[in-house]
Design an enzyme around this catalytic site. Structure first.
Site, PDB file in Angstrom:
ATOM      1  N   GLU A   1     -20.037 -12.883 -19.954  1.00 20.80           N
ATOM      2  CA  GLU A   1     -19.093 -13.944 -20.320  1.00 20.80           C
ATOM      3  C   GLU A   1     -18.737 -13.874 -21.807  1.00 20.80           C
ATOM      4  O   GLU A   1     -17.657 -14.264 -22.223  1.00 20.80           O
ATOM      5  CB  GLU A   1     -19.693 -15.315 -19.982  1.00 20.80           C
ATOM      6  CG  GLU A   1     -18.654 -16.415 -19.878  1.00 20.80           C
ATOM      7  CD  GLU A   1     -19.198 -17.705 -19.286  1.00 20.80           C
ATOM      8  OE1 GLU A   1     -18.657 -18.160 -18.274  1.00 20.80           O
ATOM      9  OE2 GLU A   1     -20.171 -18.259 -19.829  1.00 20.80           O
TER      10      GLU A   1
ATOM     11  N   HIS B   1     -36.205   1.778  -5.171  1.00 16.91           N
ATOM     12  CA  HIS B   1     -35.960   2.018  -3.748  1.00 16.91           C
ATOM     13  C   HIS B   1     -34.590   1.485  -3.344  1.00 16.91           C
ATOM     14  O   HIS B   1     -34.348   1.202  -2.180  1.00 16.91           O
ATOM     15  CB  HIS B   1     -37.076   1.361  -2.922  1.00 16.91           C
ATOM     16  CG  HIS B   1     -38.426   1.868  -3.319  1.00 16.91           C
ATOM     17  ND1 HIS B   1     -39.032   2.948  -2.705  1.00 16.91           N
ATOM     18  CD2 HIS B   1     -39.255   1.492  -4.334  1.00 16.91           C
ATOM     19  CE1 HIS B   1     -40.195   3.184  -3.299  1.00 16.91           C
ATOM     20  NE2 HIS B   1     -40.349   2.329  -4.289  1.00 16.91           N
TER      21      HIS B   1
ATOM     22  N   LYS C   1     -10.537 -22.735 -12.702  1.00 22.12           N
ATOM     23  CA  LYS C   1     -10.893 -24.168 -12.787  1.00 22.12           C
ATOM     24  C   LYS C   1      -9.644 -25.034 -12.641  1.00 22.12           C
ATOM     25  O   LYS C   1      -9.662 -26.046 -11.963  1.00 22.12           O
ATOM     26  CB  LYS C   1     -11.520 -24.460 -14.158  1.00 22.12           C
ATOM     27  CG  LYS C   1     -12.989 -24.196 -14.256  1.00 22.12           C
ATOM     28  CD  LYS C   1     -13.516 -24.851 -15.535  1.00 22.12           C
ATOM     29  CE  LYS C   1     -14.762 -24.177 -16.028  1.00 22.12           C
ATOM     30  NZ  LYS C   1     -15.117 -24.526 -17.395  1.00 22.12           N
TER      31      LYS C   1
HETATM   32  O1  PA5 Z   1     -21.544 -20.353 -21.645  1.00 22.78           O
HETATM   33  C1  PA5 Z   1     -20.808 -21.252 -21.300  1.00 22.78           C
HETATM   34  O2  PA5 Z   1     -20.251 -21.994 -22.112  1.00 22.78           O
HETATM   35  C2  PA5 Z   1     -20.585 -21.561 -19.831  1.00 22.78           C
HETATM   36  O3  PA5 Z   1     -21.070 -20.576 -19.007  1.00 22.78           O
HETATM   37  C3  PA5 Z   1     -21.238 -22.893 -19.503  1.00 22.78           C
HETATM   38  O4  PA5 Z   1     -22.613 -22.817 -19.748  1.00 22.78           O
HETATM   39  C4  PA5 Z   1     -20.995 -23.310 -18.051  1.00 22.78           C
HETATM   40  O5  PA5 Z   1     -19.650 -23.228 -17.725  1.00 22.78           O
HETATM   41  C5  PA5 Z   1     -21.471 -24.748 -17.850  1.00 22.78           C
HETATM   42  O6  PA5 Z   1     -20.805 -25.596 -18.738  1.00 22.78           O
HETATM   43  P1  PA5 Z   1     -21.340 -27.024 -19.087  1.00 22.78           P
HETATM   44  O7  PA5 Z   1     -22.651 -26.908 -19.754  1.00 22.78           O
HETATM   45  O8  PA5 Z   1     -20.297 -27.596 -19.983  1.00 22.78           O
HETATM   46  O9  PA5 Z   1     -21.447 -27.771 -17.803  1.00 22.78           O
END
Ligand code: PA5
Length: 460
Positions: free
Chosen positions: A290, A315, A429
């Site tokens: 990410e 394996h 989203k």
């Molecule tokens: O790294 C990030 O910002 C995202 O992966 C969030 O952790 C994830 O979308 C969850 O978001 P939030 O903590 O706002 O619910």
């Protein structure tokens, strides 16, 4: 600085070991200008307070508050369910799985050392309904963790839990971990009188394991948070060095980036030979993927993280790693001393396939398999890096997680992208909100409706 317990070994990435496609000292020396630039970006971000994750181990007031509340929940409740997803679940889950007994939930309560933790994570109703079916609600606390305060999956679970508890029980059993000021969870928690802990705005979700996001659940489970933070602080200090050969995170990031950009090896496989690090692999996949998979002008950049576990994946994936496309670098993680040891008994000595095993320790078998696999890869011209832990304990987890976080932050400038945002996850989203009728998302719904209709021909 306490002595480090984590060592990185780059030997099996070098040309001397793997031949032509391997690394030479001169390759790293040539990176000096880009390393200096990336170092400057990171240190300036820290100085200006924009990049705060490296400084978390020193924030004692916030740590004490999270640990005190976590311990209180751990003493009062048998279970703590973490309602969160992505960075709000993967970090605490990695800690719990790495540092607690592998079957802690099956131990008698007196031997657990804290609450049992559960991470339903997804909004799959089968998992969530199944979990609530087996837990005694009265003996269960809920940590609603969302940095933004508005994540749909987390809210679906929290709304469900809230509907099962009256207002007094909600105040006692729900704790909100979220932005100190903004967001729906902050607003609801304030109105309802729930206890809260802040997620510092300058720490991104996937870098938040050492904030209350990770510390509250860890303390509730009885994890040694002080040792975890000490390990993280130790690694953060090591990662302040400016030169590659002194800075383990810069070296790790630079070597992986070099193999990606100079030898078309964009796939980075994290392969611990420690079962308890399986979920740390999931945490790594989110952190690396990410943060670094981004659009850069007209280009699309970023490595592809993969999680494996040795010896299990010998394996499964190993055949591909050994003879498949030359597009991967494997990062092994080993623990020299296991938390528990077993010796393989002698037996069936008339069977040569079996007899040689007798008398060896299980950990010897596992670590020998890792070493043999790494050398076999090298002999096949395939690079690997080995991260060696003396022992998988809280201190080492602090070192390991801080190492990957700094390597990720440092990789951002190497790839020329911002590692702290995630614009690519917004489109999906928006469509979800449009389809579920959220006000303000009518445009997203209209966009979907304007797309070509799905054809019957393609349904089988
Ligand atoms: O790294 C990030 O910002 C995202 O992966 C969030 O952790 C994830 O979308 C969850 O978001 P939030 O903590 O706002 O619910």
């Amino acid at each position: 600085m306490t002595n480090p317990t984590l060592q990185l070994d780059f030997n099996l990435s070098t040309a001397e070991q793997i031949g032509g496609g391997g690394l030479q000292r001169a390759d790293l020396e040539a990176l000096a200008p880009v390393v200096a630039q990336a170092h400057q970006a990171l240190t300036q971000g820290r100085r200006e307070g924009r990049i705060a994750f490296m400084d978390l181990p020193g924030q004692t007031a916030a740590i004490d508050e999270a640990v005190a509340l976590g311990r209180e929940l751990g003493a009062q409740f048998e279970n703590l369910v973490v309602l969160g997803i992505g960075g709000s679940s993967l970090g605490p889950k990695a800690l719990y799985k790495a540092l607690k007994h592998p079957f802690v939930s099956l131990l008698p309560a007196s031997q657990r050392g804290g609450a049992r933790l559960f991470f339903p994570d997804n909004s799959d109703p089968s998992t969530f309904a199944g979990l609530l079916e087996v837990l005694d609600l009265k003996r269960t606390a809920f940590a609603a963790i969302t940095k933004s305060g508005g994540t749909a999956e987390t809210w679906a679970q929290l709304l469900h839990v809230s509907s099962q508890l009256d207002a007094t029980a909600r105040q006692k059993q729900i704790v909100a971990v979220t932005d100190p000021k903004v967001g729906a969870l902050r607003a609801v928690a304030t109105k309802e009188g729930w206890r809260t802990l802040p997620v510092p705005p300058a720490v991104g979700g996937r870098f938040s394991v050492l904030t209350p996001v990770g510390l509250l659940p860890a303390a509730a489970a009885g994890i040694d948070v002080a040792a975890l933070l000490k390990g993280a602080a130790n690694m953060a200090k090591r990662c302040e060095a400016t030169t590659l050969f002194e800075n383990p995170a810069y070296m790790l990031a630079s070597v992986l980036h070099w193999f990606h950009t100079q030898h078309a090896r964009p796939i980075h496989v994290l392969m611990p030979y420690v079962d308890a690090l399986r979920e740390t692999g999931d945490w790594f996949v989110q952190l690396w993927g990410e943060s670094l998979g981004k659009k850069k002008g007209r280009e699309h950049v970023g490595p592809t993280p993969v999680r494996a576990v040795g010896a299990t994946d010998q394996h499964s994936l190993l055949q591909l790693l050994m003879e498949g496309p030359q597009d991967k670098v494997v990062v092994f993680v080993t623990a020299e001393t296991p938390r528990e040891e077993l010796t393989i008994p002698h037996g069936f000595s008339d069977q040569p396939d079996v007899a040689y095993l007798g008398g060896h320790r299980f950990s010897k078998l596992l670590n020998t398999e890792q070493y043999a696999t790494s050398v076999a890869l090298a002999a096949n011209g395939r690079p690997s890096i080995t991260i060696r832990l003396q022992k998988l304990d809280a201190f080492a987890m602090g070192e390991l997680m801080m190492l990957w976080e700094v390597a990720t932050a440092f990789s951002g400038p190497l790839y020329g992208i911002n590692p702290y945002d995630q614009p690519g996850v917004e489109a999906g989203k928006r469509y979800t909100c449009g389809l579920l009728g959220r006000p303000g998302y009518e445009g997203a719904k209209a966009e979907l409706e304007a797309r070509p209709a799905l054809k019957r021909d393609w349904l089988l």
